[in-house]
Motif scaffolding. Structure first.
Motif, short mmCIF file in Angstrom:
data_model
loop_
_atom_site.label_atom_id
_atom_site.label_comp_id
_atom_site.label_asym_id
_atom_site.label_seq_id
_atom_site.Cartn_x
_atom_site.Cartn_y
_atom_site.Cartn_z
N LYS A 117 -0.26 -5.19 7.45
CA LYS A 117 0.62 -5.81 6.45
C LYS A 117 1.41 -4.73 5.71
N PRO A 118 2.60 -5.08 5.22
CA PRO A 118 3.34 -4.12 4.39
C PRO A 118 2.53 -3.74 3.15
N VAL A 119 2.50 -2.45 2.85
CA VAL A 119 1.75 -1.95 1.70
C VAL A 119 2.69 -1.14 0.82
N VAL A 120 2.66 -1.43 -0.47
CA VAL A 120 3.34 -0.62 -1.47
C VAL A 120 2.26 0.02 -2.33
N TRP A 121 2.34 1.32 -2.50
CA TRP A 121 1.35 2.01 -3.33
C TRP A 121 2.10 2.77 -4.41
N THR A 122 1.98 2.31 -5.66
CA THR A 122 2.59 3.01 -6.78
C THR A 122 1.62 4.07 -7.29
N PRO A 184 0.06 2.15 8.58
CA PRO A 184 1.39 1.68 9.01
C PRO A 184 2.06 0.84 7.93
N HIS A 185 3.37 0.92 7.89
CA HIS A 185 4.16 0.07 6.99
C HIS A 185 3.82 0.31 5.51
N TYR A 385 15.50 0.25 -19.17
CA TYR A 385 14.14 0.11 -18.69
C TYR A 385 13.60 -1.31 -18.91
N ASP A 386 14.50 -2.26 -19.05
CA ASP A 386 14.08 -3.66 -19.14
C ASP A 386 13.24 -4.02 -17.91
N LYS A 387 12.10 -4.64 -18.13
CA LYS A 387 11.16 -4.86 -17.04
C LYS A 387 11.75 -5.74 -15.94
N TYR A 388 12.55 -6.73 -16.29
CA TYR A 388 13.09 -7.61 -15.25
C TYR A 388 14.10 -6.89 -14.38
N HIS A 389 14.81 -5.92 -14.96
CA HIS A 389 15.74 -5.13 -14.16
C HIS A 389 14.97 -4.17 -13.27
N ARG A 390 14.01 -3.45 -13.85
CA ARG A 390 13.27 -2.48 -13.07
C ARG A 390 12.38 -3.13 -12.02
N PHE A 391 11.67 -4.18 -12.41
CA PHE A 391 10.74 -4.78 -11.47
C PHE A 391 11.43 -5.61 -10.39
N SER A 392 12.70 -5.95 -10.62
CA SER A 392 13.46 -6.61 -9.55
C SER A 392 13.64 -5.66 -8.37
N GLU A 393 13.57 -4.32 -8.64
CA GLU A 393 13.63 -3.35 -7.55
C GLU A 393 12.38 -3.46 -6.67
N TYR A 394 11.24 -3.77 -7.28
CA TYR A 394 10.03 -4.02 -6.49
C TYR A 394 10.18 -5.27 -5.64
N VAL A 395 10.72 -6.33 -6.24
CA VAL A 395 10.90 -7.59 -5.50
C VAL A 395 11.78 -7.35 -4.28
N GLN A 396 12.86 -6.59 -4.47
CA GLN A 396 13.74 -6.27 -3.36
C GLN A 396 13.02 -5.46 -2.30
N LEU A 397 12.18 -4.50 -2.73
CA LEU A 397 11.41 -3.69 -1.79
C LEU A 397 10.44 -4.57 -1.00
N TYR A 398 9.74 -5.48 -1.68
CA TYR A 398 8.82 -6.39 -0.99
C TYR A 398 9.55 -7.15 0.12
N ARG A 399 10.71 -7.68 -0.24
CA ARG A 399 11.47 -8.49 0.72
C ARG A 399 11.92 -7.67 1.91
N GLU A 400 12.36 -6.45 1.64
CA GLU A 400 12.78 -5.56 2.74
C GLU A 400 11.61 -5.29 3.67
N LEU A 401 10.46 -4.96 3.11
CA LEU A 401 9.30 -4.63 3.92
C LEU A 401 8.82 -5.84 4.72
N LYS A 402 8.85 -7.00 4.10
CA LYS A 402 8.41 -8.22 4.80
C LYS A 402 9.34 -8.52 5.98
N GLU A 403 10.65 -8.34 5.78
CA GLU A 403 11.61 -8.62 6.83
C GLU A 403 11.52 -7.63 7.98
N ASN A 404 11.12 -6.39 7.66
CA ASN A 404 11.13 -5.32 8.67
C ASN A 404 9.79 -5.06 9.31
N THR A 405 8.78 -5.84 8.95
CA THR A 405 7.44 -5.62 9.48
C THR A 405 7.09 -6.69 10.53
#
Length: 405
Positions: A117-122, A184-185, A385-405
């Protein structure tokens, strides 16, 4: 899309609050999210599951203290977590702090390796690529670049291994499970460019790395009308207030600098420290008001707003959210030039002082008292540093990883 976050805690502490804010952001974006966590309690407005236990944490603490093994215990509850992950079947798994006396990292990464599965590790600190320390900047250690051994900090740096230096073996085990048998991923995220640079010098260098700064809730952290009332209640209306906030006050967080400043600045200044343990609360000198850690965001924001300046005297840090919280409340920030702490501060909203320079620190405090920074400038800086602006970058990353895995 279903996202599972894994962290030591959920809702408390800076990283615990990040997991909750990210959950809210995902829900707002129409996605599903759950948090699996090891200890304490979770707020009721997130889907969360505690898989840890106090008994197991105690055993893990003993393994760290006596064998120097941290992150390699808690096998039983890690098996419980893996079984729960299989049942929940997330599309993306997001790791935060996997150290904290609650996980068997080898077992967890063994599962992630075969799950595919796609993994993001902060990475909220440096523990992932060292044989012991969460930070090494204060000690000036460079062994993590090749081989940790003969650790000078194994007794004094978190996670404390009081009776055995096992840094060499820990380093080899981490390197084996993450480099020699890569996941992987998996994409690594760092909140600061500083930490991203360190990752590229470590054995994790082959993983893709993205920088996504921490975000905060600007609806919770903002200038407050009750700040003057709090100042009056505390009898500090005529004082110049210097605030410090930490989850754990120790030398690397700059605790001695607050003690010395309070002694040198005189009676017209007031130092307030939030997050002190019982022992430090009993031994505070004159000129310092000490408070235990608070889980009330309202209370914390009121102290930020009341302060004339927020002082982050940390000697090593990643990308402290306390800087952002203070700025959002209209309070300028003074920080030592260390780690990623400087990345949220510029001349419009604060000052950067040479690391460990007490004389320069004192001079900067006096200068800001005589030439205050406009609170609106601080708030303006925090808007990025508004959380909805910054964390939307995570949402976009999740979607990219899901599409490419």
């Amino acid at each position: 899309m279903k996202v599972l976050q894994i962290n030591t805690v959920c809702g408390s502490g800076s990283v615990g609050r990040i997991t909750v804010d990210l959950s809210h952001c995902l829900r707002q974006a129409g996605e599903e999210c759950a948090v699996a966590y090891g200890r304490r309690k979770a707020p009721g407005d997130v889907e969360a599951w505690r898989f840890g236990s106090s008994l197991d944490m105690g055993i893990h603490v003993l393994c760290t203290f006596f064998r120097g093994e941290h992150g390699f215990a808690s096998s039983r509850q890690t098996r419980r977590l893996i079984q729960w992950i299989r049942e929940y079947d997330p599309d993306v798994i997001h790791l935060h702090n996997i150290h904290g006396f609650y996980l068997d990292t080898e077992q967890l990464f063994g599962y992630l390796r075969q799950a595919g599965k796609p993994v993001v590790w902060t990475l909220h600190d440096c523990w992932a690529f060292t044989g012991h320390c969460a930070y090494f900047d204060y000690a000036g250690c460079q062994k993590w670049k090749s081989q940790c051994q003969h650790c000078a900090l194994y007794r004094s740096a978190y996670p404390y291994a009081l009776f055995r230096d096992n840094s060499r073996d820990n380093y080899q085990r981490k390197k084996r499970m993450l480099k020699e048998h890569p996941i992987p991923h998996m994409t690594l995220v760092t909140p600061s460019a500083w930490l991203a640079g360190l990752v590229k010098e470590s054995f994790l260098r082959d993983y893709p790395v993205r920088v996504i700064p921490n975000g905060i809730d600007l609806n919770q952290f903002h200038p407050r009308k009750d700040a003057a009332c709090l100042s009056k209640k505390l009898g500090m209306e005529k004082k110049y207030i210097i605030l410090g906030v930490a989850n754990m006050w120790e030398e690397r967080k700059g605790y001695p600098y607050f003690l010395r400043l309070a002694k040198e600045l005189g009676d017209s200044f007031q130092v307030i420290l939030i997050g002190l343990d019982k022992r430090k609360l009993k031994s505070l000198p004159k000129g310092i008001l000490g408070l235990a850690r608070t889980e009330s965001v309202e209370e914390l924001a009121s102290y930020y707003a009341m302060a004339d300046v927020y002082l982050n005297a940390t000697l090593e840090d990643n990308f402290p959210t306390t800087n952002l919280e203070a700025l959002a409340c209209g309070t300028p920030v003074i920080t030592f030039a260390t780690g990623g702490s400087v990345e949220s501060v510029d001349e419009s909203c604060g000052r950067i002082v040479p690391k460990g320079d007490l004389a320069a620190l004192k001079e900067t405090v006096l200068d800001l008292r005589d030439h205050p920074i406009c609170g609106e400038n601080c708030r303006k800086k925090a808007l990025q540093y508004d959380k909805y602006h910054r964390f939307s970058e995570y949402v976009q990353l999740y979607r990219e990883l899901k599409e490419n895995t």
